[in-house]
Scaffold this active site. Structure first.
Site, PDB file in Angstrom:
ATOM      1  N   PRO A  11       0.881  -1.176   0.232  1.00 51.71           N
ATOM      2  CA  PRO A  11      -0.006   0.069   0.075  1.00 51.71           C
ATOM      3  C   PRO A  11       0.874   1.280   0.026  1.00 51.71           C
ATOM      4  O   PRO A  11       1.822   1.386   0.618  1.00 51.71           O
ATOM      5  CB  PRO A  11      -0.890  -0.175   1.288  1.00 51.71           C
ATOM      6  CG  PRO A  11      -0.423  -1.222   2.148  1.00 51.71           C
ATOM      7  CD  PRO A  11       0.598  -2.066   1.124  1.00 51.71           C
ATOM      8  N   ASN A  12       0.352   2.326  -0.688  1.00 51.03           N
ATOM      9  CA  ASN A  12       0.967   3.556  -1.071  1.00 51.03           C
ATOM     10  C   ASN A  12       2.175   3.604  -1.685  1.00 51.03           C
ATOM     11  O   ASN A  12       2.570   4.845  -2.075  1.00 51.03           O
ATOM     12  CB  ASN A  12       0.928   4.050   0.508  1.00 51.03           C
ATOM     13  CG  ASN A  12      -0.188   4.428   1.178  1.00 51.03           C
ATOM     14  OD1 ASN A  12      -1.082   4.933   0.924  1.00 51.03           O
ATOM     15  ND2 ASN A  12      -0.228   3.984   2.510  1.00 51.03           N
ATOM     16  N   ARG A  19       5.611  11.962  -3.251  1.00 54.86           N
ATOM     17  CA  ARG A  19       5.564  12.531  -1.872  1.00 54.86           C
ATOM     18  C   ARG A  19       6.573  11.891  -1.075  1.00 54.86           C
ATOM     19  O   ARG A  19       7.149  11.027  -1.239  1.00 54.86           O
ATOM     20  CB  ARG A  19       4.282  11.984  -1.155  1.00 54.86           C
ATOM     21  CG  ARG A  19       2.880  12.482  -1.982  1.00 54.86           C
ATOM     22  CD  ARG A  19       2.728  13.582  -1.863  1.00 54.86           C
ATOM     23  NE  ARG A  19       2.401  14.283  -0.642  1.00 54.86           N
ATOM     24  CZ  ARG A  19       1.200  14.143   0.198  1.00 54.86           C
ATOM     25  NH1 ARG A  19       0.211  13.562  -0.456  1.00 54.86           N
ATOM     26  NH2 ARG A  19       1.190  14.500   1.519  1.00 54.86           N
ATOM     27  N   TYR A  24      11.682   8.605   1.011  1.00 58.14           N
ATOM     28  CA  TYR A  24      11.771   7.624  -0.003  1.00 58.14           C
ATOM     29  C   TYR A  24      12.327   7.830  -1.281  1.00 58.14           C
ATOM     30  O   TYR A  24      12.574   6.974  -2.069  1.00 58.14           O
ATOM     31  CB  TYR A  24      10.248   7.064  -0.346  1.00 58.14           C
ATOM     32  CG  TYR A  24       9.461   6.579   1.099  1.00 58.14           C
ATOM     33  CD1 TYR A  24       9.817   5.684   1.342  1.00 58.14           C
ATOM     34  CD2 TYR A  24       8.451   7.242   1.423  1.00 58.14           C
ATOM     35  CE1 TYR A  24       9.288   5.099   2.781  1.00 58.14           C
ATOM     36  CE2 TYR A  24       7.591   6.971   2.713  1.00 58.14           C
ATOM     37  CZ  TYR A  24       8.234   5.955   3.316  1.00 58.14           C
ATOM     38  OH  TYR A  24       7.525   5.471   4.427  1.00 58.14           O
ATOM     39  N   ASN A  75       8.089  -5.695  -0.927  1.00 59.53           N
ATOM     40  CA  ASN A  75       8.142  -4.242  -0.180  1.00 59.53           C
ATOM     41  C   ASN A  75       6.629  -4.315   0.469  1.00 59.53           C
ATOM     42  O   ASN A  75       5.846  -3.856  -0.310  1.00 59.53           O
ATOM     43  CB  ASN A  75       8.512  -3.141  -0.775  1.00 59.53           C
ATOM     44  CG  ASN A  75       8.374  -2.004   0.317  1.00 59.53           C
ATOM     45  OD1 ASN A  75       7.850  -2.274   1.330  1.00 59.53           O
ATOM     46  ND2 ASN A  75       9.012  -0.929   0.123  1.00 59.53           N
ATOM     47  N   ALA A  78       3.084  -0.873   4.762  1.00 58.49           N
ATOM     48  CA  ALA A  78       2.614  -0.977   6.138  1.00 58.49           C
ATOM     49  C   ALA A  78       2.150  -2.343   6.697  1.00 58.49           C
ATOM     50  O   ALA A  78       2.135  -2.566   7.892  1.00 58.49           O
ATOM     51  CB  ALA A  78       1.691   0.202   6.515  1.00 58.49           C
ATOM     52  N   GLU A  99      12.828  -9.584   1.532  1.00 58.36           N
ATOM     53  CA  GLU A  99      11.949  -8.470   2.213  1.00 58.36           C
ATOM     54  C   GLU A  99      12.654  -7.057   2.060  1.00 58.36           C
ATOM     55  O   GLU A  99      13.894  -7.287   2.469  1.00 58.36           O
ATOM     56  CB  GLU A  99      11.630  -8.623   3.640  1.00 58.36           C
ATOM     57  CG  GLU A  99      10.932  -7.672   4.510  1.00 58.36           C
ATOM     58  CD  GLU A  99      10.642  -7.734   5.965  1.00 58.36           C
ATOM     59  OE1 GLU A  99      11.015  -8.876   6.468  1.00 58.36           O
ATOM     60  OE2 GLU A  99      10.154  -6.555   6.622  1.00 58.36           O
ATOM     61  N   HIS A 101      12.848  -2.839   2.266  1.00 60.00           N
ATOM     62  CA  HIS A 101      12.294  -1.700   2.495  1.00 60.00           C
ATOM     63  C   HIS A 101      13.232  -0.522   2.334  1.00 60.00           C
ATOM     64  O   HIS A 101      14.232  -0.444   2.473  1.00 60.00           O
ATOM     65  CB  HIS A 101      12.132  -1.298   4.101  1.00 60.00           C
ATOM     66  CG  HIS A 101      11.211  -2.375   4.840  1.00 60.00           C
ATOM     67  ND1 HIS A 101       9.973  -2.502   4.599  1.00 60.00           N
ATOM     68  CD2 HIS A 101      11.426  -3.708   5.312  1.00 60.00           C
ATOM     69  CE1 HIS A 101       9.260  -3.418   5.100  1.00 60.00           C
ATOM     70  NE2 HIS A 101      10.131  -4.317   5.423  1.00 60.00           N
ATOM     71  N   ARG A 108      13.277   4.602  12.555  1.00 55.40           N
ATOM     72  CA  ARG A 108      12.063   5.245  12.362  1.00 55.40           C
ATOM     73  C   ARG A 108      11.031   5.095  13.774  1.00 55.40           C
ATOM     74  O   ARG A 108      11.441   4.540  14.578  1.00 55.40           O
ATOM     75  CB  ARG A 108      11.218   5.153  11.181  1.00 55.40           C
ATOM     76  CG  ARG A 108      12.321   5.369   9.996  1.00 55.40           C
ATOM     77  CD  ARG A 108      11.220   5.329   8.524  1.00 55.40           C
ATOM     78  NE  ARG A 108      10.312   6.075   8.510  1.00 55.40           N
ATOM     79  CZ  ARG A 108       9.402   5.725   7.455  1.00 55.40           C
ATOM     80  NH1 ARG A 108       9.493   4.888   6.661  1.00 55.40           N
ATOM     81  NH2 ARG A 108       8.231   6.621   7.554  1.00 55.40           N
TER      82      ARG A 108
HETATM   83  O1  CA2 Z   1      10.662   1.787   3.914  1.00 56.62           O
HETATM   84  C1  CA2 Z   1       9.673   1.159   3.457  1.00 56.62           C
HETATM   85  O2  CA2 Z   1       9.723   0.741   2.380  1.00 56.62           O
HETATM   86  C2  CA2 Z   1       8.472   0.818   3.927  1.00 56.62           C
HETATM   87  O3  CA2 Z   1       8.055  -0.478   3.408  1.00 56.62           O
HETATM   88  C3  CA2 Z   1       7.456   1.996   3.301  1.00 56.62           C
HETATM   89  C4  CA2 Z   1       6.099   2.035   3.897  1.00 56.62           C
HETATM   90  C5  CA2 Z   1       5.968   1.673   5.363  1.00 56.62           C
HETATM   91  O4  CA2 Z   1       4.899   1.836   5.924  1.00 56.62           O
HETATM   92  C6  CA2 Z   1       7.169   0.888   6.155  1.00 56.62           C
HETATM   93  O5  CA2 Z   1       6.959   1.035   7.385  1.00 56.62           O
HETATM   94  C7  CA2 Z   1       8.368   1.017   5.519  1.00 56.62           C
HETATM   95  C8  CA2 Z   1       5.212   2.925   3.508  1.00 56.62           C
HETATM   96  C9  CA2 Z   1       5.030   3.107   2.160  1.00 56.62           C
HETATM   97  C10 CA2 Z   1       4.517   4.454   1.866  1.00 56.62           C
HETATM   98  O6  CA2 Z   1       4.956   4.646   0.491  1.00 56.62           O
HETATM   99  C11 CA2 Z   1       5.055   6.020   0.181  1.00 56.62           C
HETATM  100  C12 CA2 Z   1       5.866   6.520  -0.861  1.00 56.62           C
HETATM  101  C13 CA2 Z   1       5.839   7.827  -1.212  1.00 56.62           C
HETATM  102  C14 CA2 Z   1       5.144   8.603  -0.736  1.00 56.62           C
HETATM  103  C15 CA2 Z   1       4.022   8.365   0.211  1.00 56.62           C
HETATM  104  C16 CA2 Z   1       4.179   7.062   0.607  1.00 56.62           C
END
Ligand code: CA2
Length: 147
Positions: A11-12, A19, A24, A75, A78, A99, A101, A108
C-alpha cells in the site's frame, strides 16, 4: 516461471517519487521496475512487477509464485507491521523471499521496528533506498547460481 522473479509492492508505494522524497527518494515505482528489469536480464532472469493497496491481491500474487519461480522480492509497505495473512502466504512459499524496505525502518517510529514478514524472509533489506530492490534481485540471482 522458473526464470522469473516476482517483485511486489504494498500500500501507498504507487505514490513513490511523488510524496515524502526525504524518506523515500525521487524515483518512481516505474523507474525502479525499469532498473530491476535491466539488471535481471543480465542474469537471464525476467521480472513480474506489481503494486497493490489491497492485502488479498498481494496474497494472490504470492500464491501464484510460491512454487517454481526464481524468488519473491516484497516491500509489503505498512502490511509489514500488521499482516499475519501475508506472513501465512509467505510461509507457504518454497522459493527465496527477500523483504525490502526503502527506508531504514529501525531508525523510524517504534511501530515500524517489528515485521511479521521477517519471520518468513530469507533476507531483509532496509535503508538502501530504491537501490535495495536491485540488490535483492542480485541476491536471488546469486542464490540461483548456488542451487
Ligand atoms: O521503507 C519502506 O519501504 C516501507 O516499507 C514503506 C512503507 C512503510 O509503511 C514501512 O514502514 C516502510 C510506506 C510506503 C508508503 O510509500 C510512500 C511513498 C511515497 C510517498 C508516500 C508513501
Amino acid at each position: 516461471m522458473r526464470d522469473t522473479i516476482l517483485i511486489l509492492n504494498g500500500p501507498n508505494l504507487n505514490l513513490l517519487g511523488q510524496r515524502e522524497p526525504h524518506i523515500y527518494g525521487h524515483e518512481t515505482l516505474a523507474d525502479v521496475e525499469a532498473r530491476c528489469r535491466t539488471l535481471a536480464a543480465t542474469f537471464g532472469l525476467a521480472i513480474d512487477f506489481h503494486q497493490s493497496n489491497a492485502e488479498h491481491q498481494l496474497i494472490d500474487w504470492i500464491h501464484a509464485y510460491r512454487v517454481g519461480s526464481a524468488g519473491i522480492v516484497i516491500n509489503p509497505g505498512a502490511y509489514t507491521h500488521t499482516s499475519i495473512a501475508i506472513l501465512d502466504a509467505l510461509n507457504a512459499c518454497e522459493v527465496p523471499i527477500i523483504e525490502c524496505h526503502i527506508s531504514n525502518v529501525h531508525r523510524r517510529e517504534a511501530f515500524r521496528h517489528h515485521s511479521y514478514v521477517s519471520l518468513a524472509a530469507t533476507a531483509v533489506m532496509a535503508g538502501f533506498g530504491t537501490q535495495g530492490y536491485e540488490l535483492a534481485v542480485r541476491h536471488i540471482a546469486h542464490l540461483r547460481g548456488a542451487r
